[in-house]
Design a protein around this motif. Structure first.
Motif, mmCIF file in Angstrom:
data_model
loop_
_atom_site.group_PDB
_atom_site.id
_atom_site.type_symbol
_atom_site.label_atom_id
_atom_site.label_comp_id
_atom_site.label_asym_id
_atom_site.label_seq_id
_atom_site.Cartn_x
_atom_site.Cartn_y
_atom_site.Cartn_z
ATOM 1 N N UNK A 70 0.824 -1.199 0.000
ATOM 2 C CA UNK A 70 0.000 0.000 0.000
ATOM 3 C C UNK A 70 0.867 1.262 0.000
ATOM 4 N N UNK A 71 0.448 2.209 -0.773
ATOM 5 C CA UNK A 71 1.202 3.450 -0.870
ATOM 6 C C UNK A 71 1.112 4.303 0.386
ATOM 7 N N UNK A 72 0.091 4.105 1.188
ATOM 8 C CA UNK A 72 -0.072 4.933 2.380
ATOM 9 C C UNK A 72 1.085 4.766 3.371
ATOM 10 N N UNK A 73 1.776 3.658 3.321
ATOM 11 C CA UNK A 73 2.906 3.456 4.233
ATOM 12 C C UNK A 73 4.111 4.299 3.848
ATOM 13 N N UNK A 74 4.134 4.845 2.642
ATOM 14 C CA UNK A 74 5.248 5.698 2.204
ATOM 15 C C UNK A 74 5.360 6.907 3.120
ATOM 16 N N UNK A 75 4.245 7.466 3.528
ATOM 17 C CA UNK A 75 4.293 8.648 4.379
ATOM 18 C C UNK A 75 4.922 8.341 5.727
ATOM 19 N N UNK A 76 4.654 7.187 6.282
ATOM 20 C CA UNK A 76 5.258 6.822 7.561
ATOM 21 C C UNK A 76 6.730 6.473 7.385
ATOM 22 N N UNK A 77 7.055 5.802 6.316
ATOM 23 C CA UNK A 77 8.446 5.412 6.080
ATOM 24 C C UNK A 77 9.332 6.598 5.747
ATOM 25 N N UNK A 78 8.782 7.567 5.096
ATOM 26 C CA UNK A 78 9.567 8.719 4.662
ATOM 27 C C UNK A 78 9.506 9.878 5.666
ATOM 28 N N UNK A 79 9.057 9.623 6.860
ATOM 29 C CA UNK A 79 8.996 10.633 7.917
ATOM 30 C C UNK A 79 8.111 11.815 7.529
ATOM 31 N N UNK A 80 7.016 11.524 6.889
ATOM 32 C CA UNK A 80 6.037 12.535 6.510
ATOM 33 C C UNK A 80 4.706 12.268 7.201
ATOM 34 N N UNK A 81 4.770 11.909 8.446
ATOM 35 C CA UNK A 81 3.575 11.532 9.186
ATOM 36 C C UNK A 81 2.629 12.719 9.329
ATOM 37 N N UNK A 82 3.154 13.916 9.463
ATOM 38 C CA UNK A 82 2.291 15.098 9.602
ATOM 39 C C UNK A 82 1.434 15.313 8.363
ATOM 40 N N UNK A 83 2.018 15.089 7.191
ATOM 41 C CA UNK A 83 1.241 15.239 5.954
ATOM 42 C C UNK A 83 0.116 14.209 5.907
ATOM 43 N N UNK A 84 0.405 12.998 6.295
ATOM 44 C CA UNK A 84 -0.615 11.957 6.319
ATOM 45 C C UNK A 84 -1.701 12.247 7.340
ATOM 46 N N UNK A 85 -1.297 12.720 8.499
ATOM 47 C CA UNK A 85 -2.275 13.058 9.537
ATOM 48 C C UNK A 85 -3.145 14.233 9.101
ATOM 49 N N UNK A 86 -2.536 15.208 8.446
ATOM 50 C CA UNK A 86 -3.299 16.362 7.954
ATOM 51 C C UNK A 86 -4.328 15.912 6.925
ATOM 52 N N UNK A 98 -5.828 13.772 -4.129
ATOM 53 C CA UNK A 98 -4.955 14.610 -3.307
ATOM 54 C C UNK A 98 -3.995 13.748 -2.489
ATOM 55 N N UNK A 99 -4.500 12.670 -1.937
ATOM 56 C CA UNK A 99 -3.666 11.756 -1.155
ATOM 57 C C UNK A 99 -2.553 11.150 -2.008
ATOM 58 N N UNK A 100 -2.891 10.745 -3.215
ATOM 59 C CA UNK A 100 -1.876 10.210 -4.123
ATOM 60 C C UNK A 100 -0.830 11.268 -4.440
ATOM 61 N N UNK A 101 -1.263 12.490 -4.686
ATOM 62 C CA UNK A 101 -0.324 13.579 -4.957
ATOM 63 C C UNK A 101 0.611 13.797 -3.766
ATOM 64 N N UNK A 102 0.070 13.785 -2.560
ATOM 65 C CA UNK A 102 0.902 13.961 -1.356
ATOM 66 C C UNK A 102 1.919 12.833 -1.240
ATOM 67 N N UNK A 103 1.494 11.613 -1.488
ATOM 68 C CA UNK A 103 2.404 10.464 -1.396
ATOM 69 C C UNK A 103 3.500 10.552 -2.450
ATOM 70 N N UNK A 104 3.122 10.881 -3.676
ATOM 71 C CA UNK A 104 4.119 10.963 -4.744
ATOM 72 C C UNK A 104 5.121 12.078 -4.498
ATOM 73 N N UNK A 105 4.668 13.220 -4.028
ATOM 74 C CA UNK A 105 5.610 14.304 -3.741
ATOM 75 C C UNK A 105 6.499 13.958 -2.562
ATOM 76 N N UNK A 106 5.970 13.254 -1.576
ATOM 77 C CA UNK A 106 6.788 12.842 -0.438
ATOM 78 C C UNK A 106 7.842 11.822 -0.880
ATOM 79 N N UNK A 107 7.500 10.952 -1.798
ATOM 80 C CA UNK A 107 8.460 9.949 -2.277
ATOM 81 C C UNK A 107 9.544 10.605 -3.137
#
Length: 68
Positions: free
Chosen positions: A1-17, A55-64
């Motif tokens: 799942x792509x949602x784990x990218x935010x936790x792995x990449x230290x972007x937890x605040x973006x995911x929480x937002x 929007x979520x996909x965009x956030x994940x892709x930019x974080x990656x």
């Protein structure tokens, strides 16, 4: 799942937002359109979900990309 990218990449605040935004907009959508025809309600709900998950996909892709 792509949602784990935010936790792995230290972007937890973006995911929480995103989760907070989704909760607020989903609650608002459900409250405002609860008395509408079911067909119209489902159309609005699907549009809401497509926009929010895009929007979520965009956030994940930019974080990656930032971490590369």
């Amino acid at each position: 799942p792509l949602s784990s990218v935010l936790a792995l990449e230290h972007n937890v605040r973006k995911g929480a937002a995103w989760h907070v935004i989704r909760f607020v907009t989903l609650t608002t959508t459900l409250i405002f359109f609860k008395d509408q025809d079911i067909k119209f309600f489902l159309q609005v709900f699907v549009i809401h979900e497509v926009v929010l998950y895009s929007l979520y996909l965009f956030i994940i892709l930019t974080a990656a990309r930032i971490r590369k």
